[in-house]
Design a protein around this motif. Structure first.
Motif, PDB file in Angstrom:
ATOM      1  N   TYR A   1      -5.623   2.958   6.110  1.00 31.86           N
ATOM      2  CA  TYR A   1      -4.553   3.821   5.590  1.00 31.86           C
ATOM      3  C   TYR A   1      -3.186   3.370   6.102  1.00 31.86           C
ATOM      4  O   TYR A   1      -3.093   2.838   7.214  1.00 31.86           O
ATOM      5  CB  TYR A   1      -4.778   5.276   6.039  1.00 31.86           C
ATOM      6  CG  TYR A   1      -6.103   5.819   5.568  1.00 31.86           C
ATOM      7  CD1 TYR A   1      -6.256   6.350   4.286  1.00 31.86           C
ATOM      8  CD2 TYR A   1      -7.225   5.762   6.401  1.00 31.86           C
ATOM      9  CE1 TYR A   1      -7.490   6.820   3.854  1.00 31.86           C
ATOM     10  CE2 TYR A   1      -8.465   6.229   5.975  1.00 31.86           C
ATOM     11  CZ  TYR A   1      -8.587   6.759   4.698  1.00 31.86           C
ATOM     12  OH  TYR A   1      -9.805   7.213   4.264  1.00 31.86           O
TER      13      TYR A   1
ATOM     14  N   LEU B   1       0.824  -1.213   0.000  1.00 37.52           N
ATOM     15  CA  LEU B   1       0.000   0.000   0.000  1.00 37.52           C
ATOM     16  C   LEU B   1       0.865   1.273   0.000  1.00 37.52           C
ATOM     17  O   LEU B   1       0.451   2.302  -0.521  1.00 37.52           O
ATOM     18  CB  LEU B   1      -0.902  -0.017   1.246  1.00 37.52           C
ATOM     19  CG  LEU B   1      -2.075   0.947   1.286  1.00 37.52           C
ATOM     20  CD1 LEU B   1      -3.071   0.624   0.184  1.00 37.52           C
ATOM     21  CD2 LEU B   1      -2.775   0.888   2.652  1.00 37.52           C
TER      22      LEU B   1
ATOM     23  N   HIS C   1      -4.695  -9.251   2.610  1.00 40.70           N
ATOM     24  CA  HIS C   1      -5.478  -8.773   3.760  1.00 40.70           C
ATOM     25  C   HIS C   1      -6.752  -8.124   3.228  1.00 40.70           C
ATOM     26  O   HIS C   1      -6.703  -7.044   2.636  1.00 40.70           O
ATOM     27  CB  HIS C   1      -4.603  -7.770   4.530  1.00 40.70           C
ATOM     28  CG  HIS C   1      -5.273  -7.086   5.673  1.00 40.70           C
ATOM     29  ND1 HIS C   1      -4.715  -5.976   6.288  1.00 40.70           N
ATOM     30  CD2 HIS C   1      -6.428  -7.347   6.340  1.00 40.70           C
ATOM     31  CE1 HIS C   1      -5.516  -5.581   7.266  1.00 40.70           C
ATOM     32  NE2 HIS C   1      -6.562  -6.391   7.313  1.00 40.70           N
TER      33      HIS C   1
ATOM     34  N   MET D   1      -9.200  -3.082  -0.110  1.00 38.59           N
ATOM     35  CA  MET D   1     -10.183  -2.264   0.619  1.00 38.59           C
ATOM     36  C   MET D   1     -11.347  -1.926  -0.297  1.00 38.59           C
ATOM     37  O   MET D   1     -11.130  -1.574  -1.463  1.00 38.59           O
ATOM     38  CB  MET D   1      -9.525  -0.960   1.073  1.00 38.59           C
ATOM     39  CG  MET D   1      -8.283  -1.158   1.901  1.00 38.59           C
ATOM     40  SD  MET D   1      -7.546   0.433   2.283  1.00 38.59           S
ATOM     41  CE  MET D   1      -6.106  -0.097   3.218  1.00 38.59           C
TER      42      MET D   1
HETATM   43  C1  DX5 Z   1      -3.787  -0.532   6.879  1.00 36.99           C
HETATM   44  C2  DX5 Z   1      -3.151  -1.673   6.149  1.00 36.99           C
HETATM   45  C3  DX5 Z   1      -1.710  -1.819   6.372  1.00 36.99           C
HETATM   46  C4  DX5 Z   1      -0.885  -0.615   5.969  1.00 36.99           C
HETATM   47  C5  DX5 Z   1       0.213  -0.525   6.991  1.00 36.99           C
HETATM   48  O1  DX5 Z   1      -5.160  -0.685   6.915  1.00 36.99           O
HETATM   49  O2  DX5 Z   1      -3.768  -2.903   6.524  1.00 36.99           O
HETATM   50  O3  DX5 Z   1      -1.183  -3.007   5.798  1.00 36.99           O
HETATM   51  O4  DX5 Z   1      -0.334  -0.674   4.690  1.00 36.99           O
HETATM   52  O5  DX5 Z   1       0.947   0.619   6.758  1.00 36.99           O
HETATM   53  P1  DX5 Z   1       2.063   1.149   7.791  1.00 36.99           P
HETATM   54  O6  DX5 Z   1       3.033   0.042   7.989  1.00 36.99           O
HETATM   55  O7  DX5 Z   1       2.632   2.322   7.090  1.00 36.99           O
HETATM   56  O8  DX5 Z   1       1.339   1.511   9.064  1.00 36.99           O
END
Ligand code: DX5
Ligand code: ZN
Length: 216
Positions: free
Chosen positions: A143, A10, A66, A37
């Motif tokens: 995010y 992401l 995920h 998402m």
């Molecule tokens: C957030 C995602 C994460 C995100 C983590 O909802 O599930 O996988 O990419 O990003 P960082 O590591 O930057 O917090």
């Protein structure tokens, strides 16, 4: 420290995905974490099947997918066909979680269950023996680049206790706000897979960032 690392795509440069994935291919990352998402379960939309298939073509790392979507059941075969090795659904999005987990495994993937920050680990008491992975969200999903929720450490301790009590051995994954300062403490709390988005993709050298997260 022997945690696995799953860089979260992401935070990659979406205009240069193949280039960024190649850097992860050439690192000691164990998985490539891909966030799906739907704009309903979380207030953000990321990507769908065509992009996931393209990612799978470029990636030499198994895809750790995920799902932050409602009604994941109807798409399980399609995620398998798009290349998911691990498919994680949210506890909060599944009315018939046991059936969903069985369906994922029947399709030949490892099955994970994710918990939002406010969901206690104790809700997993009657499913934990059937899952391959438990994902503890350490930020509210939606995010990248958010701040790690400190309360997560006591939640992890309660998860490990539940695993002992039920004699179950799922992988324990954390996702959100993982960085060089908290990685070791997380591993000491029983984490086996560290997801890291901005920490890896925001680093000048992604392979070095992966090694650093592994404590090497
Ligand atoms: C957030 C995602 C994460 C995100 C983590 O909802 O599930 O996988 O990419 O990003 P960082 O590591 O930057 O917090
Ligand atoms: Zn994620």
């Amino acid at each position: 420290m022997k945690a696995k690392v799953a860089p979260s795509l992401l935070s990659a440069d979406f205009g240069n995905l193949a280039r960024d994935i190649e850097e992860i291919n050439n690192s000691e990352a164990d998985y490539l974490h891909v966030d799906i998402m739907d704009g309903v379960f979380v207030p953000n939309i990321s990507m769908g099947f065509p992009v996931l298939k393209a990612i799978n073509k470029s990636s030499k790392k198994p895809l750790d997918v995920h799902l932050m979507i409602v009604n994941p059941d109807q798409y399980i075969e399609r995620f398998r066909d798009a290349g998911a090795a691990i498919l994680t659904v949210h506890y909060e999005a599944c009315t018939h979680l046991h059936r969903t987990i069985a369906h994922i495994r029947d399709c030949g993937m490892k099955a994970g269950v994710a918990l939002n920050p406010h969901t206690p680990v104790e809700v997993l008491a009657d499913i934990i023996q059937d899952v391959d992975l438990v994902l503890i969200m350490t930020v509210n999903p939606g995010y990248g680049g958010q701040k790690f929720i400190e309360h997560s450490y006591s939640k992890l301790s309660r998860l490990i206790k539940l695993m002992d009590e039920t004699n179950s051995h799922p992988m324990v994954e954390v996702d959100g706000g993982v960085n060089f300062d908290n990685a070791e403490k997380l591993v000491n709390h029983g984490v086996s897979v560290l997801v890291a988005g901005s920490t890896v993709f925001g680093a000048p050298n992604k392979a070095e960032a992966v090694l650093k997260l592994k404590g090497k």
